[in-house]
Design a protein around this motif. Structure first.
Motif, PDB file in Angstrom:
ATOM      1  N   ALA A   7      17.794   1.152  89.125  1.00  0.00           N
ATOM      2  CA  ALA A   7      19.135   1.097  88.530  1.00  0.00           C
ATOM      3  C   ALA A   7      19.506  -0.362  88.333  1.00  0.00           C
ATOM      4  O   ALA A   7      19.421  -1.161  89.273  1.00  0.00           O
ATOM      5  N   ASP A   8      19.877  -0.717  87.109  1.00  0.00           N
ATOM      6  CA  ASP A   8      20.216  -2.106  86.799  1.00  0.00           C
ATOM      7  C   ASP A   8      21.362  -2.141  85.806  1.00  0.00           C
ATOM      8  O   ASP A   8      21.583  -1.207  85.009  1.00  0.00           O
ATOM      9  N   TYR A   9      22.111  -3.253  85.863  1.00  0.00           N
ATOM     10  CA  TYR A   9      23.215  -3.460  84.925  1.00  0.00           C
ATOM     11  C   TYR A   9      22.682  -3.989  83.591  1.00  0.00           C
ATOM     12  O   TYR A   9      21.671  -4.698  83.542  1.00  0.00           O
ATOM     13  N   LEU A  10      23.366  -3.637  82.515  1.00  0.00           N
ATOM     14  CA  LEU A  10      23.078  -4.168  81.185  1.00  0.00           C
ATOM     15  C   LEU A  10      24.053  -5.307  80.946  1.00  0.00           C
ATOM     16  O   LEU A  10      25.229  -5.068  80.669  1.00  0.00           O
ATOM     17  N   PRO A  11      23.631  -6.565  81.083  1.00  0.00           N
ATOM     18  CA  PRO A  11      24.566  -7.695  81.021  1.00  0.00           C
ATOM     19  C   PRO A  11      25.255  -7.803  79.645  1.00  0.00           C
ATOM     20  O   PRO A  11      24.611  -7.675  78.610  1.00  0.00           O
ATOM     21  N   THR A  12      26.574  -8.062  79.666  1.00  0.00           N
ATOM     22  CA  THR A  12      27.354  -8.363  78.455  1.00  0.00           C
ATOM     23  C   THR A  12      28.307  -9.498  78.804  1.00  0.00           C
ATOM     24  O   THR A  12      29.538  -9.307  78.857  1.00  0.00           O
ATOM     25  N   PRO A  13      27.781 -10.683  79.032  1.00  0.00           N
ATOM     26  CA  PRO A  13      28.624 -11.800  79.487  1.00  0.00           C
ATOM     27  C   PRO A  13      29.496 -12.351  78.361  1.00  0.00           C
ATOM     28  O   PRO A  13      29.191 -12.224  77.185  1.00  0.00           O
ATOM     29  N   GLY A  14      30.579 -12.990  78.756  1.00  0.00           N
ATOM     30  CA  GLY A  14      31.399 -13.750  77.815  1.00  0.00           C
ATOM     31  C   GLY A  14      32.459 -12.966  77.078  1.00  0.00           C
ATOM     32  O   GLY A  14      33.273 -13.550  76.364  1.00  0.00           O
ATOM     33  N   GLY A  15      32.502 -11.654  77.218  1.00  0.00           N
ATOM     34  CA  GLY A  15      33.503 -10.881  76.487  1.00  0.00           C
ATOM     35  C   GLY A  15      34.899 -11.098  77.051  1.00  0.00           C
ATOM     36  O   GLY A  15      35.114 -11.009  78.258  1.00  0.00           O
ATOM     37  N   LEU A  16      35.878 -11.375  76.182  1.00  0.00           N
ATOM     38  CA  LEU A  16      37.251 -11.659  76.603  1.00  0.00           C
ATOM     39  C   LEU A  16      38.077 -10.378  76.623  1.00  0.00           C
ATOM     40  O   LEU A  16      37.763  -9.399  75.924  1.00  0.00           O
ATOM     41  N   LEU A  17      39.148 -10.342  77.440  1.00  0.00           N
ATOM     42  CA  LEU A  17      40.064  -9.200  77.442  1.00  0.00           C
ATOM     43  C   LEU A  17      40.565  -8.937  76.031  1.00  0.00           C
ATOM     44  O   LEU A  17      40.892  -9.868  75.278  1.00  0.00           O
ATOM     45  N   VAL A  18      40.698  -7.667  75.681  1.00  0.00           N
ATOM     46  CA  VAL A  18      41.104  -7.285  74.333  1.00  0.00           C
ATOM     47  C   VAL A  18      42.622  -7.342  74.222  1.00  0.00           C
ATOM     48  O   VAL A  18      43.332  -6.708  75.008  1.00  0.00           O
ATOM     49  N   GLY A  19      43.128  -8.132  73.258  1.00  0.00           N
ATOM     50  CA  GLY A  19      44.565  -8.213  72.996  1.00  0.00           C
ATOM     51  C   GLY A  19      45.226  -9.443  73.542  1.00  0.00           C
ATOM     52  O   GLY A  19      46.413  -9.677  73.280  1.00  0.00           O
ATOM     53  N   VAL A  20      44.511 -10.281  74.288  1.00  0.00           N
ATOM     54  CA  VAL A  20      45.116 -11.459  74.898  1.00  0.00           C
ATOM     55  C   VAL A  20      45.270 -12.590  73.882  1.00  0.00           C
ATOM     56  O   VAL A  20      46.334 -13.219  73.789  1.00  0.00           O
ATOM     57  N   MET A  21      44.225 -12.852  73.131  1.00  0.00           N
ATOM     58  CA  MET A  21      44.208 -13.961  72.172  1.00  0.00           C
ATOM     59  C   MET A  21      44.150 -13.425  70.741  1.00  0.00           C
ATOM     60  O   MET A  21      43.657 -12.326  70.495  1.00  0.00           O
ATOM     61  N   PRO A  22      44.654 -14.220  69.779  1.00  0.00           N
ATOM     62  CA  PRO A  22      44.560 -13.768  68.377  1.00  0.00           C
ATOM     63  C   PRO A  22      43.117 -13.529  67.958  1.00  0.00           C
ATOM     64  O   PRO A  22      42.822 -12.600  67.199  1.00  0.00           O
ATOM     65  N   GLN A  23      42.237 -14.382  68.421  1.00  0.00           N
ATOM     66  CA  GLN A  23      40.814 -14.218  68.142  1.00  0.00           C
ATOM     67  C   GLN A  23      40.063 -14.290  69.465  1.00  0.00           C
ATOM     68  O   GLN A  23      40.298 -15.181  70.280  1.00  0.00           O
ATOM     69  N   ALA A  24      39.149 -13.337  69.676  1.00  0.00           N
ATOM     70  CA  ALA A  24      38.453 -13.263  70.964  1.00  0.00           C
ATOM     71  C   ALA A  24      36.965 -13.031  70.716  1.00  0.00           C
ATOM     72  O   ALA A  24      36.594 -12.251  69.833  1.00  0.00           O
ATOM     73  N   PRO A  25      36.124 -13.691  71.494  1.00  0.00           N
ATOM     74  CA  PRO A  25      34.674 -13.461  71.374  1.00  0.00           C
ATOM     75  C   PRO A  25      34.257 -12.214  72.144  1.00  0.00           C
ATOM     76  O   PRO A  25      34.811 -11.906  73.212  1.00  0.00           O
ATOM     77  N   PHE A  26      33.332 -11.467  71.609  1.00  0.00           N
ATOM     78  CA  PHE A  26      32.797 -10.280  72.262  1.00  0.00           C
ATOM     79  C   PHE A  26      31.278 -10.332  72.233  1.00  0.00           C
ATOM     80  O   PHE A  26      30.682 -10.778  71.254  1.00  0.00           O
ATOM     81  N   THR A  27      30.668  -9.873  73.305  1.00  0.00           N
ATOM     82  CA  THR A  27      29.224  -9.960  73.464  1.00  0.00           C
ATOM     83  C   THR A  27      28.586  -8.591  73.257  1.00  0.00           C
ATOM     84  O   THR A  27      29.053  -7.593  73.842  1.00  0.00           O
TER      85      THR A  27
END
Length: 453
Positions: free
Chosen positions: A338-358
Motif C-alpha cells: 500500500a502506497d500513496y500516489l504523491p500530488t505535491p504542490g496543490g493549493l487549497l481551492v478558492g483561496v487565490m484567484p489563480q492556484a497551481p494544481f498538481t
C-alpha cells in the motif's frame, strides 16, 4: 381535767364548753378566710341565678364591689355576651338535668370590659327532701391555659400555613418539572426532526447510488461526526462518455448551512466543468475561479479536492487525477503493498484567484484499489495521549488488509472509524475504486444510505 372512773370536779363542764366555743370560732374564722382569699373564685346563687354570696378573689377579678353584686346581679350578668348565650343554651339546662356541671370553659367580663377566660364548675345544693336550695359555683382562672391554647393554635396555624406553603411549593415544583419535561420532550422531538432534515439534506449532497462501471468496482462511506450539523465532505462518480468516468472527493472548510452551500456549489461546478473539459487540472482551475469570485467579497470559502478520470482498458483502469490541497490518494496493490500516489504542490481551492494544481497518473490492475479519503480519518485522536492517527498508520492498516477489492476495504475502514469512538470528531468521507481480481464475485450496487453513519 377528766380522770378515768371519776366524775368531773365542779367547774370542769364550764371549761370544756368554753374551749369548744373558742375552737368553733377559730374554725369559722379559718373557713371564712380560706373562702375569701382562696386562689379560685367562689359564689353561691339562688336557683334563679341571683348571687347570694361571692368571695373576694372573684370580686377582685371582676373589679366589682360586693354591694353591687350580692342580691343585685345574677351569675349570667358576670359573663360576656357569648358566655351568656352559652349559659342559657347549654350550661343552665345541663345543670338543671344533671345537678352538676364540671370544667366548662367560658369568659367572664370585668367592670373595665376586659374579658377573662375561666373554667366553671357548678353544683346544685339540695335539702334532705332533695329540694334544690342553691347553686354553688367554683371559678378557676384559665388565662394561662387560654394563652397556652392560643399558642398551640398559633403554632398549629403556623404549621398549617407552612404545610400549605410547602404544598404550594411542591405543586409549583411539579408543574415546573412537568413543564421542563414537556419542554425536553418538545426539544427532543425538534432535535429528531432537525436531524432527520439534516440527514436528508446530507444525502442530497451525495450521490444516491454509485454507478456500475464495467470492469470496475466502487464503494463509499460517509461518517457524520454530529447529527446536528451538516458536514462539508462530498464525493461523486459519474460518466463522461461511453469510455471514461470522472470522480472527485473533497472537504469544505467549516460546517453547517454555509458549508453545505459550498459543497453543493463545488459538486455541481465540478460536474459541469468535467463535461466541458475533463482534464483534472482544468476542472480544479474552474472550481477555484468560481469559489473565489463567489466568496472573495465576503467571508472566504474554500475546500480541498481530488478530481480524476477513469479510463478502463483491457484488464486494467488508467487513472488521471489532480489534487487541490487534499491528502494524497492511497493505492492498495494486489500483492499486499500500500502506497500513496504523491500530488505535491496543490493549493487549497478558492483561496487565490489563480492556484497551481498538481496532476498524477497511475494504472490499476486486477486486485488493486484506489482509496480517497478526507482528513477526518487521519486526524482522529487515539490512545491515552490523544495522538493523531496519521498517514503512516493508515497506510499500514491498508497494507494489512487482504486485497479483496473496494467493498472489503471500505468495510474494514468503517470498523476502524467506529473504533475511534469520540476521538473521531470530524466528518469523514471514503471513496474506493478498484479492478476486481480474477474470479471475484460480481459486486452489488451501493447506495449512499448504505454507508452513511
Amino acid at each position: 381535767m377528766c380522770r378515768t372512773g371519776q366524775s368531773p370536779e365542779p367547774g370542769d363542764g364550764q371549761d370544756v364548753d368554753a374551749t369548744n366555743t373558742v375552737f368553733t370560732s377559730l374554725l369559722e374564722d379559718s373557713a371564712e378566710e380560706l373562702y375569701e382569699q382562696a386562689p379560685c373564685g367562689y359564689l353561691s346563687t339562688l336557683m334563679d341565678g341571683t348571687i347570694a354570696k361571692i368571695n373576694s378573689t372573684l370580686l377582685d377579678w371582676l373589679g366589682l364591689e360586693r354591694s353591687r353584686v350580692v342580691g343585685r346581679m345574677r351569675f349570667a350578668d358576670l359573663l360576656t355576651v357569648g358566655g351568656k348565650l352559652y349559659h342559657e343554651t347549654h350550661f343552665a339546662p345541663m345543670l338543671q338535668m344533671k345537678g352538676e356541671v364540671s370544667g366548662v370553659a367560658i369568659d367572664i367580663k370585668a367592670a373595665t370590659g376586659r374579658r377573662m377566660p375561666v373554667l366553671v364548675t357548678s353544683k346544685v345544693k339540695t335539702s334532705e327532701n332533695d329540694e334544690p336550695l342553691l347553686i354553688r359555683t367554683t371559678v378557676f382562672d384559665a388565662r394561662d391555659r387560654r394563652a397556652y391554647e392560643t399558642e398551640l393554635l398559633r403554632g398549629r396555624q403556623a404549621a398549617e400555613e407552612a404545610r400549605r406553603v410547602a404544598e404550594e411549593a411542591r405543586r409549583q415544583s411539579e408543574e415546573a418539572r412537568q413543564a421542563a419535561e414537556e419542554a425536553r420532550r418538545q426539544s427532543e422531538a425538534d432535535r429528531v426532526r432537525l436531524q432527520e432534515a439534516l440527514a436528508a439534506l446530507q444525502q442530497s449532497l451525495l450521490p444516491s447510488q454509485l454507478p456500475e462501471i464495467p470492469g470496475l468496482e466502487a464503494d463509499s462511506y460517509y461518517h457524520t461526526a454530529s447529527p446536528d450539523l451538516l458536514g462539508g465532505d462530498f464525493y461523486d462518480l459519474f460518466p463522461l462518455d461511453c469510455d471514461r468516468w470522472a470522480f472527485f472527493l473533497g472537504d469544505v472548510c467549516g460546517k453547517g448551512p454555509q458549508a453545505a452551500a459550498v459543497t453543493s456549489l463545488a459538486r455541481y461546478t465540478l460536474r459541469a466543468a468535467a463535461l466541458h473539459d475533463a482534464d483534472p487540472v482544468t476542472a480544479l482551475t474552474t472550481l477555484n475561479t468560481v469559489l473565489h469570485e463567489r466568496y472573495a467579497s465576503g467571508e472566504g470559502r474554500f475546500c480541498t479536492v481530488v478530481f480524476g478520470t477513469l479510463e478502463p482498458g483491457d484488464g486494467h483502469v488508467d487513472v488521471h487525477l489532480a489534487s487541490g490541497g487534499h491528502p494524497s490518494a492511497l493505492i492498495q496493490r494486489a500483492d499486499g503493498s500500500a502506497d500513496y500516489l504523491p500530488t505535491p504542490g496543490g493549493l487549497l481551492v478558492g483561496v487565490m484567484p489563480q492556484a497551481p494544481f498538481t496532476a498524477a497518473r497511475t494504472r490499476l490492475l486486477p486486485g488493486d484499489t484506489l482509496l480517497l479519503y478526507t482528513d477526518g480519518l487521519t486526524e482522529a485522536r487515539i490512545g491515552p495521549d490523544r495522538r493523531l492517527y496519521g498517514d503512516e498508520a493508515l497506510r499500514a492498516f491498508t497494507a494489512a488488509q487482504p486485497a479483496q477489492g473496494p467493498k472489503a476495504l471500505i468495510a474494514a475502514l468503517g470498523g476502524l472509524l467506529d473504533s475511534f469512538g469520540d476521538g473521531l470528531d470530524d466528518d469523514t468521507a471514503l471513496l474506493a475504486l478498484g479492478v476486481p481480481a480474477p474470479g471475484a464475485p460480481v459486486p452489488l450496487p451501493t447506495t449512499a444510505s448504505d454507508h452513511l453513519t
